[in-house]
Design an enzyme around this catalytic site. Sequence first.
Site, PDB file in Angstrom:
ATOM      1  N   CYS A 193     -13.495 -49.158  23.513  1.00  0.00           N
ATOM      2  CA  CYS A 193     -14.567 -49.717  22.684  1.00  0.00           C
ATOM      3  C   CYS A 193     -14.071 -50.962  21.938  1.00  0.00           C
ATOM      4  O   CYS A 193     -13.812 -51.979  22.555  1.00  0.00           O
ATOM      5  CB  CYS A 193     -15.108 -48.636  21.744  1.00  0.00           C
ATOM      6  SG  CYS A 193     -16.810 -48.932  21.231  1.00  0.00           S
ATOM      7  N   GLU A 250     -12.716 -39.858  24.747  1.00  0.00           N
ATOM      8  CA  GLU A 250     -12.161 -38.742  23.970  1.00  0.00           C
ATOM      9  C   GLU A 250     -13.199 -37.708  23.567  1.00  0.00           C
ATOM     10  O   GLU A 250     -12.847 -36.570  23.224  1.00  0.00           O
ATOM     11  CB  GLU A 250     -11.430 -39.274  22.721  1.00  0.00           C
ATOM     12  CG  GLU A 250     -12.310 -39.930  21.680  1.00  0.00           C
ATOM     13  CD  GLU A 250     -12.540 -41.421  21.897  1.00  0.00           C
ATOM     14  OE1 GLU A 250     -12.712 -42.142  20.900  1.00  0.00           O
ATOM     15  OE2 GLU A 250     -12.560 -41.862  23.068  1.00  0.00           O
ATOM     16  N   HIS A 286     -16.402 -43.988  24.992  1.00  0.00           N
ATOM     17  CA  HIS A 286     -15.411 -43.118  24.345  1.00  0.00           C
ATOM     18  C   HIS A 286     -15.026 -41.957  25.268  1.00  0.00           C
ATOM     19  O   HIS A 286     -15.759 -40.973  25.368  1.00  0.00           O
ATOM     20  CB  HIS A 286     -15.967 -42.577  23.029  1.00  0.00           C
ATOM     21  CG  HIS A 286     -16.054 -43.615  21.959  1.00  0.00           C
ATOM     22  ND1 HIS A 286     -14.985 -43.930  21.144  1.00  0.00           N
ATOM     23  CD2 HIS A 286     -17.065 -44.434  21.577  1.00  0.00           C
ATOM     24  CE1 HIS A 286     -15.338 -44.883  20.301  1.00  0.00           C
ATOM     25  NE2 HIS A 286     -16.595 -45.215  20.547  1.00  0.00           N
ATOM     26  N   GLY A 316      -1.128 -17.080   2.341  1.00  0.00           N
ATOM     27  CA  GLY A 316      -1.759 -16.165   3.287  1.00  0.00           C
ATOM     28  C   GLY A 316      -2.588 -16.899   4.318  1.00  0.00           C
ATOM     29  O   GLY A 316      -3.044 -16.313   5.298  1.00  0.00           O
ATOM     30  N   GLY A 317      -2.792 -18.215   4.108  1.00  0.00           N
ATOM     31  CA  GLY A 317      -3.508 -19.034   5.076  1.00  0.00           C
ATOM     32  C   GLY A 317      -2.641 -19.335   6.289  1.00  0.00           C
ATOM     33  O   GLY A 317      -1.430 -19.093   6.290  1.00  0.00           O
ATOM     34  N   VAL A 318      -3.257 -19.896   7.312  1.00  0.00           N
ATOM     35  CA  VAL A 318      -2.552 -20.127   8.577  1.00  0.00           C
ATOM     36  C   VAL A 318      -1.399 -21.107   8.410  1.00  0.00           C
ATOM     37  O   VAL A 318      -0.273 -20.847   8.847  1.00  0.00           O
ATOM     38  CB  VAL A 318      -3.536 -20.641   9.656  1.00  0.00           C
ATOM     39  CG1 VAL A 318      -2.783 -21.003  10.934  1.00  0.00           C
ATOM     40  CG2 VAL A 318      -4.598 -19.589   9.957  1.00  0.00           C
TER      41      VAL A 318
END
Length: 521
Positions: free
Chosen positions: A81, A173, A171, A226-228
């Site tokens: 683009c 992607e 695009h 405790g989150g990823v």
Amino acid sequence: MTQDKILILDFGSQVTQLIARRVREAHVYCELHSFDMPLDEIKAFNPKGIILSGGPNSVYESDYQADTGIFDLGIPVLGICYGMQFMAHHLGGEVQPGNQREFGYAQVKTIDSELTRGIQDGEPNTLDVWMSHGDKVSKLPDGFAVIGNTPSCPIAMMENAEKQFYGIQFHPEVTHTKQGRALLNRFVLDICGAQPGWTMPNYIEEAVAKIREQVGSDEVILGLSGGVDSSVAAALIHRAIGDQLTCVFVDHGLLRLNESKMVMDMFARNLGVKVIHVDAEGQFMAKLAGVTDPEKKRKIIGAEFIEVFDAEEKKLTNAKWLAQGTIYPDVIESAGAKTKKAHAIKSHHNVGGLPENMKLKLLEPLRDLFKDEVRELGVALGLPREMVYRHPFPGPGLGVRILGEVKKEYADLLRQADDIFIQELRNTTDENGTSWYDLTSQAFAVFLPVKSVGVMGDGRTYDYVIALRAVITSDFMTAHWAELPYSLLGKVSNRIINEVKGINRVVYDVSGKPPATIEWE
């Protein structure tokens, strides 16, 4: 181990990160940098090829120019683009405003070339693509040929086969471009000749060695939520340096049901990580008393967390490093916010919110990874898949899922209701055998501080209301409410009303984003 790399120069497109994701999916390492990356840094990076992203600006704006020395490095370049327009403009072609903007679906008629050979949709020599541009290339630079066109864009694709320069006015992607991944793979793997050596086992080996070299015999402290992200960071660092890592787990009383026990079981008992468990529920609840404004609640929870963590950190006098679960999108977004050039505008607390006088050095072992790569890494490190692939959970926890004032009573009711909802989503499948938990992107319960009249047995009740929220989204920027089966919703409602004393009504949120946000606060 040295590995082949692709460099992506970002001119401000909203979807540049997707280019990086597609390259990584081909198992080739890539990095995304601002378009004005100095040429000597580009040479030092030593890429096998360069991708120029799209962007909202004109090639005639002097503030948005990359170093044209990239075209003298003797490596393949793909312009997407705006990147195509930049390439054409600086190599002697011409770019002019289009008579009409081309936005959305388009069909490109292709001509056989190194980039497109054997790649097509439906009809021969045809690609179904996603366009988003106003300006367009009106005259080719010397040495270039047209390899694709649309009725309104005669030069939709161009190439200089000798120098391996390619430009595409759409695009690849985005998922709307059906053969976009094939085109990017053709450029990265075949034209650039990059070897697909970016794999998780290789990453773990390199990351462990890097952490050991960086930290030496120093001690490291990490705030475990405790989150990823923080969980995977803890597992990786522990793999590298063992007992030199100490995690501080602050329980603010706003976690999910049994989450505190799950974190302690997983890290302290199963993985052998040193974890300091701080029960700070009383402190947080006292500070939140009487506060109803969502933003004030967030700030109080954030400030208290830092205060509790700092108090524990001061006790660990030998700690020299602060570890964080910063991931690649955080780094990209913060860079954009600081330079005002990249496509994102928010600053991430992990990257931009550290105190200036901080004495600890920063360790961010996940800063090169996207979220799905972090999850893949977590599984490879032995973390339970169920934990690694959990739905997103806000930093302030249940504090922003309790509307208005936060009280322990409300948090306890919400915890139970939310757990029932998640249980039933996990236990109920569609006709293909996929659980509704996996079919939804995010699902949770919300506590509404209003009471409604009900009848249970022979008596009248006057109890609180729970709202259920479940959405489906690919990027969390927009979202559709999940059309859960009525039978599932009915079962969840019955269980909550019968099992959670204090709740007598359950409602389901059928708002999309926009106009609503995913979280209620």
